[in-house]
Design a protein around this motif. Structure first.
Motif, PDB file in Angstrom:
ATOM      1  N   ASN A 118       0.816  -1.221   0.000  1.00  0.00           N
ATOM      2  CA  ASN A 118       0.000   0.000   0.000  1.00  0.00           C
ATOM      3  C   ASN A 118       0.844   1.262   0.000  1.00  0.00           C
ATOM      4  OD1 ASN A 118      -2.307  -1.653   0.343  1.00  0.00           O
ATOM      5  ND2 ASN A 118      -1.829  -1.797   2.522  1.00  0.00           N
ATOM      6  N   LEU A 119       2.115   1.139   0.371  1.00  0.00           N
ATOM      7  CA  LEU A 119       2.967   2.319   0.578  1.00  0.00           C
ATOM      8  C   LEU A 119       4.067   2.429  -0.474  1.00  0.00           C
ATOM      9  CD1 LEU A 119       3.445   2.326   4.470  1.00  0.00           C
ATOM     10  CD2 LEU A 119       2.049   3.877   3.091  1.00  0.00           C
ATOM     11  N   ALA A 120       4.344   3.697  -0.821  1.00  0.00           N
ATOM     12  CA  ALA A 120       5.498   3.977  -1.688  1.00  0.00           C
ATOM     13  C   ALA A 120       6.710   4.351  -0.857  1.00  0.00           C
ATOM     14  CB  ALA A 120       5.150   5.104  -2.648  1.00  0.00           C
ATOM     15  N   GLY A 121       6.472   4.740   0.386  1.00  0.00           N
ATOM     16  CA  GLY A 121       7.577   5.123   1.269  1.00  0.00           C
ATOM     17  C   GLY A 121       7.037   5.686   2.566  1.00  0.00           C
ATOM     18  N   MET A 122       7.943   5.949   3.490  1.00  0.00           N
ATOM     19  CA  MET A 122       7.548   6.498   4.797  1.00  0.00           C
ATOM     20  C   MET A 122       8.543   7.551   5.231  1.00  0.00           C
ATOM     21  SD  MET A 122       6.833   3.081   7.052  1.00  0.00           S
ATOM     22  CE  MET A 122       6.702   1.513   6.202  1.00  0.00           C
ATOM     23  N   ALA A 123       8.095   8.390   6.167  1.00  0.00           N
ATOM     24  CA  ALA A 123       9.010   9.324   6.827  1.00  0.00           C
ATOM     25  C   ALA A 123       8.596   9.413   8.281  1.00  0.00           C
ATOM     26  CB  ALA A 123       8.944  10.692   6.167  1.00  0.00           C
ATOM     27  N   SER A 124       9.570   9.575   9.149  1.00  0.00           N
ATOM     28  CA  SER A 124       9.285   9.573  10.581  1.00  0.00           C
ATOM     29  C   SER A 124      10.197  10.545  11.302  1.00  0.00           C
ATOM     30  CB  SER A 124       9.504   8.159  11.129  1.00  0.00           C
ATOM     31  OG  SER A 124       9.859   8.174  12.491  1.00  0.00           O
ATOM     32  N   GLU A 125       9.727  11.011  12.442  1.00  0.00           N
ATOM     33  CA  GLU A 125      10.545  11.853  13.306  1.00  0.00           C
ATOM     34  C   GLU A 125      11.873  11.177  13.631  1.00  0.00           C
ATOM     35  OE1 GLU A 125       8.695  13.028  17.035  1.00  0.00           O
ATOM     36  OE2 GLU A 125      10.649  13.332  17.920  1.00  0.00           O
ATOM     37  N   GLU A 126      11.852   9.874  13.720  1.00  0.00           N
ATOM     38  CA  GLU A 126      13.043   9.150  14.181  1.00  0.00           C
ATOM     39  C   GLU A 126      13.977   8.724  13.048  1.00  0.00           C
ATOM     40  OE1 GLU A 126      13.548   9.441  17.212  1.00  0.00           O
ATOM     41  OE2 GLU A 126      11.522   9.951  17.869  1.00  0.00           O
ATOM     42  N   MET A 127      13.659   9.132  11.808  1.00  0.00           N
ATOM     43  CA  MET A 127      14.539   8.745  10.693  1.00  0.00           C
ATOM     44  C   MET A 127      14.948   9.992   9.913  1.00  0.00           C
ATOM     45  SD  MET A 127      12.810   5.214   9.307  1.00  0.00           S
ATOM     46  CE  MET A 127      11.162   5.840   8.994  1.00  0.00           C
ATOM     47  N   ASP A 128      16.232  10.140   9.771  1.00  0.00           N
ATOM     48  CA  ASP A 128      16.796  11.292   9.072  1.00  0.00           C
ATOM     49  C   ASP A 128      16.230  11.409   7.643  1.00  0.00           C
ATOM     50  OD1 ASP A 128      18.420  13.276   8.259  1.00  0.00           O
ATOM     51  OD2 ASP A 128      20.311  12.326   8.860  1.00  0.00           O
ATOM     52  N   LEU A 129      16.225  10.267   6.944  1.00  0.00           N
ATOM     53  CA  LEU A 129      15.856  10.245   5.520  1.00  0.00           C
ATOM     54  C   LEU A 129      14.568   9.450   5.309  1.00  0.00           C
ATOM     55  CD1 LEU A 129      19.427   9.376   4.202  1.00  0.00           C
ATOM     56  CD2 LEU A 129      18.301  11.629   4.154  1.00  0.00           C
ATOM     57  N   PRO A 130      13.922   9.618   4.162  1.00  0.00           N
ATOM     58  CA  PRO A 130      12.742   8.793   3.860  1.00  0.00           C
ATOM     59  C   PRO A 130      13.091   7.300   3.892  1.00  0.00           C
ATOM     60  CG  PRO A 130      12.900  10.588   2.293  1.00  0.00           C
ATOM     61  CD  PRO A 130      14.178  10.615   3.089  1.00  0.00           C
ATOM     62  N   TYR A 131      12.134   6.515   4.321  1.00  0.00           N
ATOM     63  CA  TYR A 131      12.318   5.057   4.373  1.00  0.00           C
ATOM     64  C   TYR A 131      11.823   4.451   3.061  1.00  0.00           C
ATOM     65  CZ  TYR A 131      11.841   0.228   5.930  1.00  0.00           C
ATOM     66  OH  TYR A 131      11.938  -1.147   6.048  1.00  0.00           O
ATOM     67  N   GLN A 132      12.670   3.639   2.439  1.00  0.00           N
ATOM     68  CA  GLN A 132      12.299   2.979   1.176  1.00  0.00           C
ATOM     69  C   GLN A 132      11.675   1.612   1.478  1.00  0.00           C
ATOM     70  OE1 GLN A 132      12.524   4.938  -1.259  1.00  0.00           O
ATOM     71  NE2 GLN A 132      14.113   6.369  -0.605  1.00  0.00           N
ATOM     72  N   ILE A 133      10.616   1.291   0.763  1.00  0.00           N
ATOM     73  CA  ILE A 133      10.004  -0.036   0.913  1.00  0.00           C
ATOM     74  C   ILE A 133      11.010  -1.070   0.390  1.00  0.00           C
ATOM     75  CG2 ILE A 133       8.054  -1.503   0.210  1.00  0.00           C
ATOM     76  CD1 ILE A 133       7.295   0.917   2.044  1.00  0.00           C
ATOM     77  N   PRO A 134      11.338  -2.078   1.203  1.00  0.00           N
ATOM     78  CA  PRO A 134      12.350  -3.055   0.777  1.00  0.00           C
ATOM     79  C   PRO A 134      11.948  -3.768  -0.521  1.00  0.00           C
ATOM     80  CG  PRO A 134      11.813  -3.333   3.106  1.00  0.00           C
ATOM     81  CD  PRO A 134      10.818  -2.361   2.544  1.00  0.00           C
ATOM     82  N   PRO A 135      12.942  -4.174  -1.293  1.00  0.00           N
ATOM     83  CA  PRO A 135      12.664  -4.708  -2.649  1.00  0.00           C
ATOM     84  C   PRO A 135      11.795  -5.961  -2.665  1.00  0.00           C
ATOM     85  CG  PRO A 135      15.015  -4.887  -2.052  1.00  0.00           C
ATOM     86  CD  PRO A 135      14.369  -4.053  -1.003  1.00  0.00           C
ATOM     87  N   GLN A 136      11.761  -6.716  -1.580  1.00  0.00           N
ATOM     88  CA  GLN A 136      10.933  -7.947  -1.606  1.00  0.00           C
ATOM     89  C   GLN A 136       9.432  -7.655  -1.523  1.00  0.00           C
ATOM     90  OE1 GLN A 136      12.993  -7.036   0.878  1.00  0.00           O
ATOM     91  NE2 GLN A 136      12.462  -7.904   2.865  1.00  0.00           N
ATOM     92  N   TYR A 137       9.067  -6.390  -1.252  1.00  0.00           N
ATOM     93  CA  TYR A 137       7.639  -6.062  -1.117  1.00  0.00           C
ATOM     94  C   TYR A 137       7.175  -5.195  -2.287  1.00  0.00           C
ATOM     95  CZ  TYR A 137       8.486  -7.419   3.747  1.00  0.00           C
ATOM     96  OH  TYR A 137       8.849  -8.091   4.878  1.00  0.00           O
ATOM     97  N   PRO A 138       5.879  -5.330  -2.659  1.00  0.00           N
ATOM     98  CA  PRO A 138       5.333  -4.436  -3.682  1.00  0.00           C
ATOM     99  C   PRO A 138       5.202  -3.009  -3.148  1.00  0.00           C
ATOM    100  CG  PRO A 138       3.606  -5.876  -2.801  1.00  0.00           C
ATOM    101  CD  PRO A 138       4.895  -6.309  -2.173  1.00  0.00           C
ATOM    102  N   ARG A 139       5.183  -2.057  -4.062  1.00  0.00           N
ATOM    103  CA  ARG A 139       5.031  -0.657  -3.646  1.00  0.00           C
ATOM    104  C   ARG A 139       3.647  -0.140  -4.021  1.00  0.00           C
ATOM    105  NH1 ARG A 139      11.074   2.029  -4.575  1.00  0.00           N
ATOM    106  NH2 ARG A 139      12.021   0.784  -2.922  1.00  0.00           N
TER     107      ARG A 139
END
Ligand code: AHG
Ligand code: MN
Ligand code: MN
Length: 367
Positions: free
Chosen positions: A95-116
């Motif tokens: 369901n997600l193309a990516g995430m961002a969080s207070e606790e992560m400097d950079l955007p989080y990429q969905i790992p390659p084994q999962y659909p985006r």
């Protein structure tokens, strides 16, 4: 309410399915995402509730990957754990193309084994975390955005610019509050609904449908230890509240400060009030304390959807064009008439300006 009398309440799942009927072509991805977020919140609620028994209180150890986040703030063990829970519960489903969080400097990429997928999830995994060790309410805040067709079709990695959308573009926003009861408060752009976690069923039940914030209030929340750094309009507003019945407001005010914005937002949704963490002069590098994308915008959408208002002090929060992922901003929200009053004070010429000949007696700008 006896157990048997609760069977008439909708579950979060039922609520989402009924909402979805308004959009017959919807794929169900959005509902699946919200249910995954709700599961993450249930897991965090359990970790928070175990407290010392869970071995999760205190600061995150420096030898486990460092304990200062991108904000320059010390991370608690539960900040890190909650961030991990959000990621693991939502990254896999497509369901997600990516995430961002207070606790992560950079955007989080969905790992390659999962659909985006077509949504972005932006979150503060644990808000008010300075309150964890003293057993005061904390919460999680989240915002859902859509990605462009280009990303949806290409499935490329996301970058900071993809997240820089104004609050008005949010598809949904909400928070979970880990208090005496755990609650999930959600808007999907059609009002605000509150769900209470039934610990027997492990389900969020719709206990607070269609929340509305009273337009007027006599309760305000601000960290008064910063008063020497406030700008004149904020000082004026608070001074007038403090003057109470003997001042221009002609009524007494009450004050609260929990230091968990999510708990303050909840109080305001329940009974009105106004919250201020304004821009101030404390640290010129920080234009405000709270973060635009995962604190101010989701709370702003909830407030507006419940008939309240959210503002920078000068203009509507949801109209602000973000310039960076972890951008800070002055935030004022709550009962509509109080927030509008604060905006008015910002718009009016300040006392120092009144000494200017332009504002002198009989001048055009005299107020
Ligand atoms: P976080 O724990 O996510 O960093 O956020 C804490 C925020 C907010 O919840 C609260 O209103 C504010 O910081 C408290 O600030 P003070 O420490 O100035 O009271
Ligand atoms: Mn926070
Ligand atoms: Mn936080």
């Amino acid at each position: 309410m006896p157990l048997t009398n609760r069977t008439h309440l909708s579950t979060l799942t039922q609520f989402l399915i009924e909402e979805r009927r308004r959009f017959p072509s919807a794929s169900g991805d959005f509902n699946a995402l919200i249910l995954d977020v709700a599961l993450a919140c249930k897991a965090i609620a359990r970790a928070v509730a175990l407290g010392e028994l869970g071995g999760t209180l205190g600061d995150h150890a420096a030898d486990e990957g460092g304990n200062i986040n991108v904000q320059g703030e010390t991370q608690k063990k539960l900040d890190v754990l909650s961030n991990e829970v959000f990621i693991r519960r939502t990254e896999w489903a497509g369901n997600l193309a990516g995430m961002a969080s207070e606790e992560m400097d950079l955007p989080y990429q969905i790992p390659p084994q999962y659909p985006r997928g077509k949504y972005l999830l932006v979150f503060d995994p644990l808000d008010g975390s300075s309150n964890i060790d003293v057993n005061v309410s904390v919460g999680s805040i989240f915002s859902v955005l859509r990605v462009s067709k280009e990303i949806e079709e290409s499935g490329r990695d996301v970058c900071e610019a993809d997240f820089l959308q104004s609050g008005a573009q949010q598809v949904a926003a909400g928070y979970a509050l880990y208090g005496p009861t755990t609650m999930l408060v959600l808007t999907v752009g059609d009002g605000v609904n509150g769900f209470t976690l039934d610990p027997n069923l492990g389900e969020f039940m719709l206990t607070h449908p269609r929340l509305r914030i009273p337009e007027d209030s006599h309760e305000f929340a601000i960290n008064a230890s910063n008063s020497r750094f406030w700008e004149a309009p904020v000082k004026r507003y608070v001074d007038e509240c403090l003057a109470g019945r003997t001042g221009p407001r002609d009524k007494d005010f009450n004050m609260r400060w929990i230091a968990s914005m999510v708990a303050e937002a909840h109080r305001i949704l329940m009974r009105g009030g106004v919250f201020l963490y304004p821009r101030d002069t404390k640290d010129p590098a920080k234009p405000g304390r709270l973060r635009l994308l995962y604190e101010a915008n989701p709370v702003g959408m909830l407030m507006e959807q419940a008939g309240g208002r959210a503002s920078t002090g000068e203009r509507p929060m949801l109209g602000v064009q973000p310039t960076s992922l972890h951008q800070r901003i002055g935030l004022v929200f709550g009962s509509r008439n109080e927030v509008e009053r604060i905006e008015r004070y910002h718009a009016e010429p300040q006392r120092s300006e009144l000494c200017n000949p332009l504002f002198a007696e009989r001048s055009l700008f005299r107020v």
